[in-house]
Design a protein around this motif. Structure first.
Motif, mmCIF file in Angstrom:
data_model
loop_
_atom_site.group_PDB
_atom_site.id
_atom_site.type_symbol
_atom_site.label_atom_id
_atom_site.label_comp_id
_atom_site.label_asym_id
_atom_site.label_seq_id
_atom_site.Cartn_x
_atom_site.Cartn_y
_atom_site.Cartn_z
ATOM 1 N N THR A 261 52.535 35.134 37.857
ATOM 2 C CA THR A 261 51.408 34.251 37.544
ATOM 3 C C THR A 261 50.103 34.862 38.032
ATOM 4 O OG1 THR A 261 52.821 32.284 37.682
ATOM 5 C CG2 THR A 261 50.449 31.950 37.903
ATOM 6 N N GLU A 262 50.089 35.332 39.269
ATOM 7 C CA GLU A 262 48.878 35.941 39.818
ATOM 8 C C GLU A 262 48.512 37.220 39.064
ATOM 9 O OE1 GLU A 262 45.494 36.657 41.868
ATOM 10 O OE2 GLU A 262 46.680 34.816 41.757
ATOM 11 N N GLN A 263 49.511 38.030 38.743
ATOM 12 C CA GLN A 263 49.248 39.252 37.983
ATOM 13 C C GLN A 263 48.663 38.933 36.605
ATOM 14 O OE1 GLN A 263 53.163 40.923 38.038
ATOM 15 N NE2 GLN A 263 53.003 41.637 40.165
ATOM 16 N N THR A 264 49.136 37.866 35.992
ATOM 17 C CA THR A 264 48.626 37.465 34.684
ATOM 18 C C THR A 264 47.186 36.984 34.787
ATOM 19 O OG1 THR A 264 50.850 36.853 33.942
ATOM 20 C CG2 THR A 264 49.001 35.958 32.696
ATOM 21 N N VAL A 265 46.885 36.239 35.836
ATOM 22 C CA VAL A 265 45.511 35.781 36.048
ATOM 23 C C VAL A 265 44.568 36.974 36.193
ATOM 24 C CG1 VAL A 265 43.945 34.604 37.651
ATOM 25 C CG2 VAL A 265 46.138 33.555 37.038
ATOM 26 N N VAL A 266 44.953 37.936 37.020
ATOM 27 C CA VAL A 266 44.110 39.119 37.238
ATOM 28 C C VAL A 266 43.935 39.896 35.945
ATOM 29 C CG1 VAL A 266 43.976 41.343 38.423
ATOM 30 C CG2 VAL A 266 44.699 39.305 39.685
ATOM 31 N N ALA A 267 45.028 40.120 35.228
ATOM 32 C CA ALA A 267 44.956 40.881 33.979
ATOM 33 C C ALA A 267 44.121 40.150 32.934
ATOM 34 C CB ALA A 267 46.364 41.135 33.450
ATOM 35 N N THR A 268 44.208 38.823 32.907
ATOM 36 C CA THR A 268 43.435 38.043 31.937
ATOM 37 C C THR A 268 41.945 38.111 32.245
ATOM 38 O OG1 THR A 268 45.321 36.549 31.632
ATOM 39 C CG2 THR A 268 43.183 35.782 30.856
ATOM 40 N N ARG A 269 41.599 38.057 33.527
ATOM 41 C CA ARG A 269 40.189 38.188 33.900
ATOM 42 C C ARG A 269 39.651 39.566 33.522
ATOM 43 N NH1 ARG A 269 40.562 35.407 39.947
ATOM 44 N NH2 ARG A 269 40.428 33.222 39.237
ATOM 45 N N GLN A 270 40.453 40.590 33.734
ATOM 46 C CA GLN A 270 40.029 41.942 33.360
ATOM 47 C C GLN A 270 39.851 42.054 31.848
ATOM 48 O OE1 GLN A 270 43.279 44.105 35.121
ATOM 49 N NE2 GLN A 270 42.235 44.378 37.086
ATOM 50 N N PHE A 271 40.757 41.441 31.107
ATOM 51 C CA PHE A 271 40.666 41.450 29.654
ATOM 52 C C PHE A 271 39.402 40.733 29.185
ATOM 53 C CE2 PHE A 271 41.984 39.308 25.578
ATOM 54 C CZ PHE A 271 41.868 40.436 24.787
ATOM 55 N N ALA A 272 39.104 39.587 29.791
ATOM 56 C CA ALA A 272 37.902 38.842 29.428
ATOM 57 C C ALA A 272 36.645 39.676 29.688
ATOM 58 C CB ALA A 272 37.840 37.531 30.213
ATOM 59 N N ARG A 273 36.653 40.433 30.778
ATOM 60 C CA ARG A 273 35.508 41.296 31.076
ATOM 61 C C ARG A 273 35.341 42.374 30.010
ATOM 62 N NH1 ARG A 273 36.636 42.221 35.954
ATOM 63 N NH2 ARG A 273 37.682 44.223 35.768
ATOM 64 N N ARG A 274 36.464 42.962 29.554
ATOM 65 C CA ARG A 274 36.384 43.969 28.492
ATOM 66 C C ARG A 274 35.894 43.349 27.182
ATOM 67 N NH1 ARG A 274 41.370 45.474 30.808
ATOM 68 N NH2 ARG A 274 42.552 44.611 29.051
ATOM 69 N N GLN A 275 36.352 42.135 26.909
ATOM 70 C CA GLN A 275 35.890 41.460 25.697
ATOM 71 C C GLN A 275 34.376 41.254 25.736
ATOM 72 O OE1 GLN A 275 38.616 38.055 26.147
ATOM 73 N NE2 GLN A 275 39.213 38.396 24.010
ATOM 74 N N LEU A 276 33.874 40.792 26.872
ATOM 75 C CA LEU A 276 32.441 40.553 26.990
ATOM 76 C C LEU A 276 31.653 41.845 26.843
ATOM 77 C CD1 LEU A 276 32.285 37.863 29.807
ATOM 78 C CD2 LEU A 276 31.388 37.645 27.483
ATOM 79 N N THR A 277 32.158 42.918 27.434
ATOM 80 C CA THR A 277 31.483 44.215 27.281
ATOM 81 C C THR A 277 31.403 44.607 25.812
ATOM 82 O OG1 THR A 277 32.221 44.948 29.469
ATOM 83 C CG2 THR A 277 31.584 46.660 27.897
ATOM 84 N N TRP A 278 32.501 44.409 25.087
ATOM 85 C CA TRP A 278 32.543 44.755 23.663
ATOM 86 C C TRP A 278 31.553 43.903 22.868
ATOM 87 C CZ3 TRP A 278 35.574 48.077 20.512
ATOM 88 C CH2 TRP A 278 35.478 47.817 19.142
ATOM 89 N N PHE A 279 31.640 42.589 23.025
ATOM 90 C CA PHE A 279 30.822 41.712 22.193
ATOM 91 C C PHE A 279 29.353 41.732 22.603
ATOM 92 C CE2 PHE A 279 35.024 39.531 21.536
ATOM 93 C CZ PHE A 279 35.128 39.850 20.185
ATOM 94 N N ARG A 280 29.071 41.888 23.896
ATOM 95 C CA ARG A 280 27.670 41.938 24.319
ATOM 96 C C ARG A 280 26.945 43.163 23.768
ATOM 97 N NH1 ARG A 280 25.570 37.099 25.931
ATOM 98 N NH2 ARG A 280 26.849 36.105 27.539
#
Length: 306
Positions: A261-280
């Motif tokens: 669960t914790e690993q998924t939370v961390v990976a999801t936050r990292q993914f969201a950061r990459r998404q924002l970098t892409w779309f921004r």
């Protein structure tokens, strides 16, 4: 509801942003407000049975709005951006011919861009791909990324997982050109408007953690176990999905539910950061606050102004 004749002259709509920002809900709201149909642009939601871990919109949540490109693949199959491009563009034409708005919804940046932009994809060679994948397994990601850096530093800096690094090296080997050269200037293939959902970072992190906890409570581990029986581990795309790869390790006795669960939370936050970098990086996106009480009205106004 505006007339069908006027709708056919309107742009393709894309609702984008980080995971957990409410894209699916806004897509449905816009479809009901303007008269539209939704095209899924989340690569992991292509897969049948991957429902809890991808936060796939339910039949009830769709509120009668037609949704396309959900549940179209088996977990053993590999998703293809070029195949998605062809399917999405066919659907865009069909939806417009029905007098409705095509509304792309998803956070897979390259898939959104493939549908919206003038973008061609180089071919592939299974033998070359297989050789590179063997090297990845034997030598590791950093070795392949180092090789990529010598021929395509732009892609080496941008790509963060083995599958994409292999693809970039394959393209260079087949064409002699860097993979990054196939990403042209931003140019829509037909009129389009993109609405981005903005969430304050701290709030987004809390939302993502709560969403992962909810997925676990709803039975994510059982879903992963069922899909493992259908070949999830063999799936080059599905097997690497957020949550699924972490909870496969629970089934294998390599992790606990709490750790996964914790690993998924961390990976999801990292993914969201990459998404924002892409779309921004895309100046064409109109950004709106995800929790604005007037979100649907403001998004519709931005679309109708185009």
């Amino acid at each position: 509801m505006i007339s069908a004749a006027n709708t056919r002259s309107r742009p393709v709509i894309a609702v984008v942003g980080p995971t957990g920002s409410g894209k699916s809900d806004l897509g449905v709201a816009l479809a009901r407000e303007l008269g539209g149909e939704v095209i899924n642009a989340d690569a992991m939601q292509f897969y049948r049975g991957m429902d809890i871990g991808t936060a796939k919109i339910s039949i009830e949540e769709r509120r009668g709005v037609p949704h396309h490109l959900l549940d179209i693949m088996d977990v053993r199959e590999e998703a293809s951006v070029s195949a998605f491009q062809a399917s999405a563009r066919n659907l865009i034409t069909e939806i417009r011919e029905r007098g409705k708005y095509p509304i792309l919804v998803g956070g897979s940046g390259l898939y959104v861009r493939a549908a919206l932009d003038v973008l061609e994809f180089p071919g592939t060679d299974p033998a070359v791909r297989a050789g590179l994948e063997r090297e990845l397994e034997e030598a590791g990601l950093e070795v392949l990324r180092g090789r990529l850096r010598t021929v395509d530093p732009v892609s080496a800096d941008r790509l963060g997982d083995g599958r994409r690094v292999v693809r970039a090296l394959e393209v260079h080997q087949l064409t002699g050109q860097p993979f990054s050269s196939f990403m042209p200037a931003r140019e829509y293939f037909q009129p389009a408007v993109q609405i981005g959902l903005s969430v304050e970072r701290g709030l987004l992190h809390r939302r993502l953690a709560a969403r992962v906890d909810q997925m676990v409570d709803r039975g994510l581990l059982a879903e992963v176990q069922t899909l493992a029986g259908r070949g999830l581990r063999e799936g080059r795309t599905a097997g690497r999905a957020l949550g699924y790869s972490q909870f496969l390790r629970v089934l294998d006795g390599e992790s606990t539910v709490a750790q996964a669960t914790e690993q998924t939370v961390v990976a999801t936050r990292q993914f969201a950061r990459r998404q924002l970098t892409w779309f921004r990086a895309d100046p064409r996106i109109t950004w709106l606050d995800w929790d604005d009480p007037e979100l649907t009205a403001k998004a519709a106004a931005a679309i109708l102004e185009q």
